[in-house]
Design a protein around this motif. Structure first.
Motif, PDB file in Angstrom:
ATOM      1  N   VAL A  49       2.093   2.282  -3.517  1.00  0.00           N
ATOM      2  CA  VAL A  49       0.913   2.618  -4.313  1.00  0.00           C
ATOM      3  C   VAL A  49       0.388   4.001  -3.923  1.00  0.00           C
ATOM      4  O   VAL A  49       0.058   4.847  -4.772  1.00  0.00           O
ATOM      5  CB  VAL A  49      -0.178   1.552  -4.119  1.00  0.00           C
ATOM      6  CG1 VAL A  49      -1.493   2.024  -4.712  1.00  0.00           C
ATOM      7  CG2 VAL A  49       0.254   0.230  -4.739  1.00  0.00           C
ATOM      8  N   ARG A  50       0.345   4.220  -2.605  1.00  0.00           N
ATOM      9  CA  ARG A  50      -0.145   5.510  -2.128  1.00  0.00           C
ATOM     10  C   ARG A  50       0.787   6.646  -2.573  1.00  0.00           C
ATOM     11  O   ARG A  50       0.334   7.731  -2.985  1.00  0.00           O
ATOM     12  CB  ARG A  50      -0.237   5.478  -0.601  1.00  0.00           C
ATOM     13  CG  ARG A  50      -0.903   6.702   0.013  1.00  0.00           C
ATOM     14  CD  ARG A  50      -0.991   6.566   1.505  1.00  0.00           C
ATOM     15  NE  ARG A  50       0.251   6.046   2.092  1.00  0.00           N
ATOM     16  CZ  ARG A  50       1.362   6.765   2.204  1.00  0.00           C
ATOM     17  NH1 ARG A  50       1.400   8.025   1.794  1.00  0.00           N
ATOM     18  NH2 ARG A  50       2.460   6.224   2.726  1.00  0.00           N
ATOM     19  N   GLN A  72       0.822  -1.210   0.000  1.00  0.00           N
ATOM     20  CA  GLN A  72       0.000   0.000   0.000  1.00  0.00           C
ATOM     21  C   GLN A  72       0.863   1.271   0.000  1.00  0.00           C
ATOM     22  O   GLN A  72       0.468   2.296  -0.543  1.00  0.00           O
ATOM     23  CB  GLN A  72      -0.925   0.016   1.214  1.00  0.00           C
ATOM     24  CG  GLN A  72      -2.063  -0.995   1.103  1.00  0.00           C
ATOM     25  CD  GLN A  72      -2.926  -1.013   2.351  1.00  0.00           C
ATOM     26  OE1 GLN A  72      -3.543  -0.015   2.696  1.00  0.00           O
ATOM     27  NE2 GLN A  72      -2.955  -2.143   3.023  1.00  0.00           N
ATOM     28  N   GLU A  73       2.029   1.177   0.627  1.00  0.00           N
ATOM     29  CA  GLU A  73       2.917   2.339   0.722  1.00  0.00           C
ATOM     30  C   GLU A  73       3.305   2.899  -0.651  1.00  0.00           C
ATOM     31  O   GLU A  73       3.000   4.059  -0.956  1.00  0.00           O
ATOM     32  CB  GLU A  73       4.177   1.971   1.508  1.00  0.00           C
ATOM     33  CG  GLU A  73       3.954   1.720   2.978  1.00  0.00           C
ATOM     34  CD  GLU A  73       4.058   3.008   3.798  1.00  0.00           C
ATOM     35  OE1 GLU A  73       4.419   4.050   3.211  1.00  0.00           O
ATOM     36  OE2 GLU A  73       3.767   2.964   5.006  1.00  0.00           O
TER      37      GLU A  73
END
Lengths: 556, 147
Positions: free
Chosen positions: A342-343, A339-340
């Motif tokens: 991607v964010r 998620q890191e």
């Protein structure tokens, strides 16, 4: 299987094994005891049986011997009576004076009445004067009886004179040849000895008359005088513990010894031979023992095998459990850590759009928007996967929490996303339930979000959230007037990544209902659906009722 | 709050990812409040900074607020939080934990007992900026009042 349960199972198994060995040891002891008892009983009954068999054999032999002895006595007495008759005749005829002439006729008649009479003789003055028949007996004529040199001969004559009755001499080798028995009786005339009468009998016809040979082959016999001198048969008969029958004879007795040809033991066995029977019993016992030992071995082997397999299974279960744990850990970390970047991609794409927004043409902005949307979708997907996996790790509530608060939070969150939740949701007051606000909010977000997403194209969404109690559960229902779901999909919709629509029709990760169900199940409840396609759906969340003790915290 | 306040608001950002750190710094730079940001690139550096260890941090300023990322190499955010909250000198500095996902709050709850607040790094840049700014305002006012 956790460690205490495994230990318990192992203990139980070991206990079972120990019990089994105890039983086996006991069984072996019982078998050994029974074996000794049986052997002792067998030996004892064998002894009794042997003794009784010997007694039976002796009784049988005695019963067999008696008639023979009686027959022999009879045969002898018949001949002695003849001598008595001759003596009586002689004493009468001697008194008349024509003895010799009459004697020949008389003796002829007598001799033929009994078999085996060699001769009948008349010895006036104890010197043989007449003999009948003469032929073959010539050598006895003129024999002075009282001076005969043969041992015991003269003695017998003297005894006859003394006793006045018949005496016998022999059996002895006869002058005429062969074995014979000489019987004598003195004849008195006017109180004074006149002479003697005698008869010589062949022994064999007497034995034949007694039919002693019929004792064979089962028995053999011996016949002897009281002084031990053997008359006939086998002298060995007297040394094998024979049946002894006494036969009374003038001035003494004879003994008839009868013994089994093969000995008394053989006689006993011969009677009823139980040896094969004993062998059969012994064999049967051994067979049973062997079967028991085999079965025991097999059971022990089986127990060992079961033990081994159980250990294998336990090990494999542990391996699987550890592998599952590792996999979950991996998935969780992957979902989280992915998620890191991607964010960051999405954030910087947005920054780029912000700074260059006005300088970009339509296509440039479109491309940037796709980057931002793709990143956003990936982030959401990863978030949902993480949520699903993390479900087991989030602690459970210890006391009831407000379902109203959870619903408020859910409606707020959906409202912030511009989904028009506040307008669509109609609600009744909800109770405090055994669900933590975070989970219940998530469940509401998923159910209400779905109701908004899958609204009916022809009408405004109307969603009703209510609560009721039912058979030990608090039931929260979310009812909508949306598209509805065909019954055949009622189970599929709760599965991970299972979607019923294309993404361009309805966006979503396919994780929502799977998460909702997992959360409800983790709380000890469940999520179910009723639906009529075209009319709407009702999702029910069952949550277990609070335990009585946990009410106190909320009452304050 | 007014611009004539000469003393800037000190923030210690503990973040190993330069891109994330860049976002935070940008958000703060765009804000209305005068903030001075110190950036520690991992937990160990943060502790050294806070305790003024080594030549490099001899003159380190005591921050008014710590923005703490959780997942870092060497000393991670959980350990830093524990160190700070167990240190009588540092205990009073508010700590805001930055997390990648809201799920972490619940999963890590037992580790994060000392944190004053959580901020989930949002997807939307504008949201992120708004969150950072609201934090600034809140803590700025609280801290100023405390002084």
């Amino acid at each position: 299987m956790n460690a205490p349960v495994k230990a318990l199972a192992m203990k139980r198994r070991m206990g079972g094994l120990r019990r089994w060995w105890r039983v086996r040891r006991m069984l072996a002891l019982v078998m050994a005891g029974a074996g000794i008892l049986v052997a002792a009983a067998y030996l004892w009954t064998e002894g009794v049986r042997a003794r009784s068999a010997a007694a039976e054999a002796r009784a049988a032999a005695a019963a067999a011997a008696a008639p023979y002895a009686s027959s022999l006595g009879h045969a002898l007495n018949k001949r002695l009576s003849l001598v008595r008759g001759v003596a009586a005749f002689a004493s009468v005829e001697a008194a008349k004076g024509d003895l010799v002439q009459e004697f020949v006729l008389f003796a002829d008649a007598l001799r033929t009445s009994v078999s085996g009479v060699r001769n009948i003789s008349l010895a006036p003055g104890f010197v043989v004067g007449v003999v009948n028949p003469v032929i073959g007996n010539e050598r006895v004529l003129g024999n002075d009886l009282l001076r005969d040199p043969r041992p015991g001969f003269a003695e017998t004559v003297r005894r006859a004179i003394e006793s006045g009755d018949v005496t016998i001499h022999g059996p002895l080798p006869l002058i005429q040849g062969g074995m014979g028995l000489i019987a004598r009786r003195a004849v008195f005339l006017g109180g004074a000895p006149w002479g003697a009468v005698g008869a010589v009998f062949d022994l064999q016809p007497m034995l034949d008359e007694a039919n002693l040979e019929a004792l064979a082959p089962r028995y053999f016999y011996g016949l002897r005088r009281a002084d031990g001198s053997v008359i006939a048969g086998d002298p060995a008969a007297f040394v094998v513990d024979p049946i002894l029958e006494r036969i009374h004879v003038p001035d003494g007795e004879w003994e008839l010894a009868v013994a089994p040809t093969l000995g008394w033991e053989a006689m006993g066995r011969d009677h009823v031979d139980r040896l094969p029977l004993a062998a059969v019993f012994l064999g049967l016992g051994l067979l049973i023992e062997a079967v028991i030992v085999l079965v025991a071995e097999r059971r022990a082997a089986l127990a060992r095998l079961v033990d081994e397999r159980t250990r294998d299974l336990d090990r494999k279960a542990a391996e699987l459990s550890s592998a599952k744990g590792e996999l979950e850990q991996f998935a969780y970390v992957a979902a989280h850590d992915l998620q890191e970047p991607v964010r960051i991609m999405a954030s910087y794409a947005q920054l780029l759009k912000r700074h260059l927004g006005d300088g970009l043409d339509e296509e440039g902005r479109d491309c940037l928007n796709h980057v931002i949307d793709g990143a956003a979708r990936l982030k959401t997907l990863l978030h949902d996967v993480q949520l699903f996996i993390a479900e087991d790790r989030v602690p459970l509530p210890t006391e009831p929490q407000s379902a109203d608060a959870a619903l408020d939070a859910a409606v707020d969150a959906l409202e912030r996303k511009g989904r028009g939740a506040r307008a669509a949701v109609a609600r009744s007051p909800l109770p405090a339930v055994m669900a933590d606000t975070r989970r219940l909010k998530e469940i509401f977000v998923i159910l209400i979000g779905n109701a908004l997403e899958y609204r009916h194209p022809d009408r405004e969404p109307a969603i009703r959230v209510e609560a009721r109690r039912e058979e030990g559960f608090d039931v929260l229902t979310v009812a909508d007037n949306g598209l509805g779901i065909e019954p055949r999909y009622h189970e599929q919709i709760f599965q991970v990544f299972r979607r019923l629509h294309r993404r361009d029709e309805h966006p979503g990760t396919g994780m929502g209902l799977a998460i909702a169900r997992k959360m409800a199940e983790r709380l000890g409840g469940r999520v179910t659906v009723r639906s009529e396609p075209g009319k709407g759906s009702v999702f029910s969340v069952h949550l277990p009722l609070p335990q009585p003790s946990s009410h106190q915290g909320t009452a304050a | 709050m007014s611009d004539d306040q000469p003393e800037p608001f000190h923030i210690l950002l503990v973040e190993d990812d330069p891109a994330d750190a860049g976002l935070v710094k940008r958000a703060i730079r765009d804000g209305k409040i005068l903030c001075a940001v110190d950036h520690a690139k991992d937990g160990a550096e943060a502790i050294d900074f806070l305790r003024r260890r080594g030549e490099r941090f001899a003159d380190a300023r005591r921050p008014d607020l710590i923005l703490l990322d959780l997942n870092m190499p060497r000393l991670d955010g959980r350990q830093v939080l524990q160190e700070v909250k167990n240190d009588p000198d540092l205990r009073s500095i508010p700590v805001v934990v930055l997390t990648t996902s809201d799920i972490e709050h619940d999963v890590e709850a037992s580790y994060l007992l000392g944190a004053n607040s959580f901020v989930t790094k949002p997807m939307d840049v504008q949201d992120f900026f708004d969150v950072i700014r609201s934090l600034e305002n809140y803590w700025f006012n609280v801290v100023k009042l405390a002084k």
